[in-house]
Design a protein around this motif. Structure first.
Motif, PDB file in Angstrom:
ATOM      1  N   ASN A 177       0.824  -1.213   0.000  1.00  0.00           N
ATOM      2  CA  ASN A 177       0.000   0.000   0.000  1.00  0.00           C
ATOM      3  C   ASN A 177       0.858   1.263   0.000  1.00  0.00           C
ATOM      4  O   ASN A 177       0.541   2.245  -0.675  1.00  0.00           O
ATOM      5  N   LYS A 178       1.965   1.242   0.726  1.00  0.00           N
ATOM      6  CA  LYS A 178       2.855   2.406   0.766  1.00  0.00           C
ATOM      7  C   LYS A 178       3.471   2.666  -0.603  1.00  0.00           C
ATOM      8  O   LYS A 178       3.538   3.811  -1.056  1.00  0.00           O
ATOM      9  N   ARG A 179       3.925   1.604  -1.269  1.00  0.00           N
ATOM     10  CA  ARG A 179       4.551   1.775  -2.582  1.00  0.00           C
ATOM     11  C   ARG A 179       3.534   2.217  -3.621  1.00  0.00           C
ATOM     12  O   ARG A 179       3.834   3.039  -4.493  1.00  0.00           O
ATOM     13  N   ARG A 180       2.338   1.685  -3.567  1.00  0.00           N
ATOM     14  CA  ARG A 180       1.283   2.123  -4.483  1.00  0.00           C
ATOM     15  C   ARG A 180       0.993   3.606  -4.294  1.00  0.00           C
ATOM     16  O   ARG A 180       0.796   4.350  -5.261  1.00  0.00           O
ATOM     17  N   LEU A 181       0.941   4.025  -3.047  1.00  0.00           N
ATOM     18  CA  LEU A 181       0.657   5.429  -2.762  1.00  0.00           C
ATOM     19  C   LEU A 181       1.786   6.317  -3.282  1.00  0.00           C
ATOM     20  O   LEU A 181       1.532   7.397  -3.820  1.00  0.00           O
ATOM     21  N   GLU A 182       3.027   5.872  -3.127  1.00  0.00           N
ATOM     22  CA  GLU A 182       4.159   6.650  -3.632  1.00  0.00           C
ATOM     23  C   GLU A 182       4.044   6.888  -5.131  1.00  0.00           C
ATOM     24  O   GLU A 182       4.215   8.009  -5.614  1.00  0.00           O
ATOM     25  N   ILE A 183       3.765   5.835  -5.887  1.00  0.00           N
ATOM     26  CA  ILE A 183       3.727   5.958  -7.343  1.00  0.00           C
ATOM     27  C   ILE A 183       2.526   6.788  -7.787  1.00  0.00           C
ATOM     28  O   ILE A 183       2.603   7.554  -8.749  1.00  0.00           O
ATOM     29  N   PHE A 184       1.411   6.675  -7.065  1.00  0.00           N
ATOM     30  CA  PHE A 184       0.226   7.460  -7.423  1.00  0.00           C
ATOM     31  C   PHE A 184       0.489   8.951  -7.192  1.00  0.00           C
ATOM     32  O   PHE A 184       0.160   9.784  -8.034  1.00  0.00           O
ATOM     33  N   VAL A 185       1.090   9.270  -6.052  1.00  0.00           N
ATOM     34  CA  VAL A 185       1.392  10.670  -5.744  1.00  0.00           C
ATOM     35  C   VAL A 185       2.400  11.229  -6.743  1.00  0.00           C
ATOM     36  O   VAL A 185       2.258  12.368  -7.221  1.00  0.00           O
ATOM     37  N   LEU A 186       3.419  10.450  -7.079  1.00  0.00           N
ATOM     38  CA  LEU A 186       4.427  10.914  -8.037  1.00  0.00           C
ATOM     39  C   LEU A 186       3.786  11.228  -9.389  1.00  0.00           C
ATOM     40  O   LEU A 186       4.080  12.260 -10.009  1.00  0.00           O
TER      41      LEU A 186
END
Length: 432
Positions: A299-308
């Motif tokens: 979930n953390k990595r998904r959120l990182e890529i979405f925000v980027l």
């Protein structure tokens, strides 16, 4: 007993023939447009294509890197455009030299306090309050506080509209608005991702599409902040404008800035793609169960890529609004600012940064030139029909504009049929 480490299978180096041929074809198309339409028009087309390339790079890392289908690109583009307007246009003395800023600040503090109270009510279960009672208290408190705060807020915004028109801008350098536009889009993307990234891909698409429409509706109806349908123009440029240097040279300077931005973004994304972080993101995309078994925080990595991705969309939207020199909330359309970007990524190849840039330029050339080409063909048909005694149709200009949708629809159909992974598909290294 020694464990053998998997090594990357060496792939024979090859001359990038496909890439060379495709970019050569784009170059020929650009030179053709310059020859037919002139330098000023063609340079404008390239600047807009460069801005769309930044948007497409934001989408390709969400969809291509992580498999997140964002159907709300338009909303993040609009947020970037709003920041470009708000931070760069001159200060409005009719607002700032009155008591209205204090009144607006007090109303915003009331809204913040109400939001914190509702948030605190949602945490009452930690004090032993039953969850059902906690939910009822939070809902009732939210309704009461909304009715109380919204009346104060509407009274202040009504005074701003009647006395000052709107609050105006901050008169800061254009680049500040671009940076803040990316930050605002990323911040909104963070809150959206916290809620929506747990949804399936089709539900994520529906949620982001709805949120984009909410953002557009807010900007369109907030006359005190954006002038709504009255629009705000002209927006300043980060380089001397056409009035100082002429259309062609000024647009060429603007193109150089967007080209540098694309080069920097491309370099950083390429480094990230081939780094351990990029391999981890692709592992989560391809096999979430295996990634979770290896202890990765999915979930953390998904959120990182979405925000980027949202940050890049905000920056691209800010650059596009500044270049068009107008902020019009009503001008943000799903067809132009979501579907068109999606077609660019599909044509170029999701997950391939170079392919995405190619797709952005190629699709935008097709999008822009399909109307003049359709008008040219219609004129030829009319000339032929006049000799045969046919009745001459009217509104050829609007009919030619409609050809854009047909051509893009035909293009995406052909690509999905014959090159479903794009003309420059993602290159995946195999391990053995």
């Amino acid at each position: 007993m020694e464990t053998k480490r998997a090594d990357t299978v060496a792939e024979p180096s090859r001359f990038p023939m496909r890439e060379v041929v495709l970019f050569a074809a784009v170059l020929v198309a650009v030179l053709g447009v310059y020859a037919v339409m002139g330098s000023a028009y063609s340079t404008r087309m390239l600047v807009e294509a460069a801005c769309y390339a930044i948007l497409a790079l934001g989408l390709t890392i969400q969809w291509g890197y992580a498999g997140q289908f964002n159907a709300g690109v338009m909303g993040f583009v609009a947020l970037g455009g709003f920041c470009a307007m708000f931070f760069s246009i001159p200060v409005n003395p009719a607002f700032w030299e009155t008591e209205l800023p204090g009144e607006l600040g007090r109303a915003l503090l009331y809204m913040l306090g109400a939001a914190l109270l509702v948030f605190g009510a949602t945490r009452l279960d930690r004090l032993g309050v039953p969850k059902l009672l906690r939910t009822v208290i939070a809902v009732l408190l939210a309704v009461v506080l909304y009715l109380a705060v919204i009346n104060v807020f509407r009274d202040v915004t009504g005074q701003i509209e009647s006395r000052a028109g709107f609050i105006g801008g901050l008169g800061l350098p254009v680049g500040v608005g671009w940076v803040v536009g990316g930050a605002l889009a990323g911040g909104v993307g963070y809150f959206i991702g916290r809620v929506c990234l747990g949804l399936r891909s089709d539900y994520l698409a529906i949620a982001t599409l709805g949120i984009a429409e909410i953002i557009k509706a807010f900007l369109k109806n907030s006359d005190w902040l954006t002038r709504g349908t009255a629009t705000v123009s002209p927006l300043p440029w980060p380089v001397p404008g056409p009035s100082e240097l002429g259309f062609t040279l000024a647009r060429a300077l603007y193109l150089s800035i967007t080209a540098v931005m694309i080069a920097v973004i491309f370099f950083l994304l390429s480094r990230a793609y081939h780094a351990p972080w990029g391999r981890m993101i692709r592992t989560i995309r391809d096999n979430e169960v295996s990634a979770a078994a290896m202890g990765k925080d999915i979930n953390k990595r998904r959120l990182e890529i979405f925000v980027l991705g949202c940050i890049l969309m905000g920056i691209g939207g800010a650059a596009l609004a500044s270049f068009n020199s107008i902020f019009d909330p009503q001008g943000y359309l799903p067809l132009n600012h979501t579907f068109l970007v999606l077609v660019m990524v599909i044509l170029g190849g999701p997950g391939n940064n170079l392919g995405t840039i190619f797709g952005a330029v190629a699709v935008y050339i097709i999008w822009i030139m399909s109307a003049p080409m359709a008008l040219f063909l219609m004129d030829m048909a009319l000339t032929l029909g006049a000799g045969l005694g046919w009745e001459t149709p009217t509104n050829l200009d609007s009919r030619a504009l409609q050809a854009r949708v047909f051509v893009i629809g035909l293009l995406i159909t052909l690509v999905l049929r014959f090159a479903p992974k794009g003309l420059l598909p993602e290159k995946v290294k195999h391990h053995g």
